[in-house]
Write a protein that holds these residues in place. Sequence first.
Motif, mmCIF file in Angstrom:
data_model
loop_
_atom_site.group_PDB
_atom_site.id
_atom_site.type_symbol
_atom_site.label_atom_id
_atom_site.label_comp_id
_atom_site.label_asym_id
_atom_site.label_seq_id
_atom_site.Cartn_x
_atom_site.Cartn_y
_atom_site.Cartn_z
ATOM 1 N N UNK A 172 0.841 -1.196 0.000
ATOM 2 C CA UNK A 172 0.000 0.000 0.000
ATOM 3 C C UNK A 172 0.878 1.249 0.000
ATOM 4 N N UNK A 173 2.009 1.194 0.690
ATOM 5 C CA UNK A 173 2.943 2.330 0.690
ATOM 6 C C UNK A 173 3.421 2.654 -0.718
ATOM 7 N N UNK A 174 3.666 1.610 -1.518
ATOM 8 C CA UNK A 174 4.094 1.849 -2.894
ATOM 9 C C UNK A 174 3.007 2.583 -3.676
ATOM 10 N N UNK A 175 1.768 2.166 -3.511
ATOM 11 C CA UNK A 175 0.648 2.838 -4.188
ATOM 12 C C UNK A 175 0.575 4.292 -3.744
ATOM 13 N N UNK A 176 0.644 4.510 -2.444
ATOM 14 C CA UNK A 176 0.549 5.874 -1.922
ATOM 15 C C UNK A 176 1.714 6.735 -2.406
ATOM 16 N N UNK A 177 2.924 6.181 -2.399
ATOM 17 C CA UNK A 177 4.091 6.940 -2.872
ATOM 18 C C UNK A 177 4.002 7.235 -4.366
ATOM 19 N N UNK A 178 3.438 6.315 -5.122
ATOM 20 C CA UNK A 178 3.239 6.545 -6.551
ATOM 21 C C UNK A 178 2.231 7.664 -6.759
ATOM 22 N N UNK A 179 1.149 7.637 -6.007
ATOM 23 C CA UNK A 179 0.122 8.670 -6.134
ATOM 24 C C UNK A 179 0.629 10.038 -5.691
ATOM 25 N N UNK A 180 1.612 10.057 -4.816
ATOM 26 C CA UNK A 180 2.209 11.312 -4.359
ATOM 27 C C UNK A 180 3.442 11.700 -5.175
ATOM 28 N N UNK A 181 3.675 10.995 -6.266
ATOM 29 C CA UNK A 181 4.813 11.243 -7.160
ATOM 30 C C UNK A 181 6.162 11.098 -6.466
ATOM 31 N N UNK A 182 6.235 10.220 -5.502
ATOM 32 C CA UNK A 182 7.497 9.985 -4.789
ATOM 33 C C UNK A 182 8.292 8.822 -5.376
ATOM 34 N N UNK A 183 7.676 8.092 -6.273
ATOM 35 C CA UNK A 183 8.343 6.955 -6.901
ATOM 36 C C UNK A 183 7.956 6.904 -8.365
ATOM 37 N N UNK A 184 8.784 6.272 -9.156
ATOM 38 C CA UNK A 184 8.493 6.103 -10.578
ATOM 39 C C UNK A 184 8.269 4.615 -10.837
ATOM 40 N N UNK A 185 7.026 4.228 -11.080
ATOM 41 C CA UNK A 185 6.755 2.801 -11.276
ATOM 42 C C UNK A 185 7.371 2.267 -12.564
ATOM 43 N N UNK A 186 7.622 0.984 -12.550
ATOM 44 C CA UNK A 186 8.228 0.314 -13.703
ATOM 45 C C UNK A 186 7.207 0.114 -14.817
ATOM 46 N N UNK A 187 7.729 -0.242 -15.985
ATOM 47 C CA UNK A 187 6.873 -0.582 -17.122
ATOM 48 C C UNK A 187 5.981 -1.769 -16.751
ATOM 49 N N UNK A 188 6.521 -2.713 -16.006
ATOM 50 C CA UNK A 188 5.754 -3.869 -15.563
ATOM 51 C C UNK A 188 4.558 -3.428 -14.709
ATOM 52 N N UNK A 189 4.798 -2.480 -13.784
ATOM 53 C CA UNK A 189 3.721 -1.973 -12.930
ATOM 54 C C UNK A 189 2.624 -1.326 -13.770
ATOM 55 N N UNK A 190 3.020 -0.490 -14.740
ATOM 56 C CA UNK A 190 2.035 0.192 -15.583
ATOM 57 C C UNK A 190 1.224 -0.836 -16.379
ATOM 58 N N UNK A 191 1.884 -1.867 -16.863
ATOM 59 C CA UNK A 191 1.186 -2.918 -17.611
ATOM 60 C C UNK A 191 0.200 -3.649 -16.690
ATOM 61 N N UNK A 192 0.643 -4.001 -15.482
ATOM 62 C CA UNK A 192 -0.234 -4.680 -14.519
ATOM 63 C C UNK A 192 -1.399 -3.772 -14.131
ATOM 64 N N UNK A 193 -1.132 -2.483 -13.954
ATOM 65 C CA UNK A 193 -2.186 -1.527 -13.619
ATOM 66 C C UNK A 193 -3.232 -1.482 -14.727
#
Length: 92
Positions: free
Chosen positions: A43-64
């Motif tokens: 959940x922290x990863x989701x929250x950090x992504x939504x707060x622009x604190x992390x850059x998700x991988x291509x794999x994450x974007x595909x899974x999303x």
Amino acid sequence: MNLNNFDFSVYKKKRNFGEIIRILRVENGFSASQLAEQLRVTEDFIMNTELNRTHPSKFFIHALANVLQKNYDDLLDELYDVEHKEILKLLK
């Protein structure tokens, strides 16, 4: 043209990248913890992504895209600005 074949280096996150992910999550009825469970991340990863604190991988974007039942290329278009001069270099 299929943007799926391009290197991520030509993509620039939109300023509201995280906000777009949050809106898509809410529109699809997921809490942050539910989406995290579906994507097998924290959940922290989701929250950090939504707060622009992390850059998700291509794999994450595909899974999303799969979890949200969106076309992968359409999701890329929503989340990224493509540097057109870089695309032109790739096409030469």
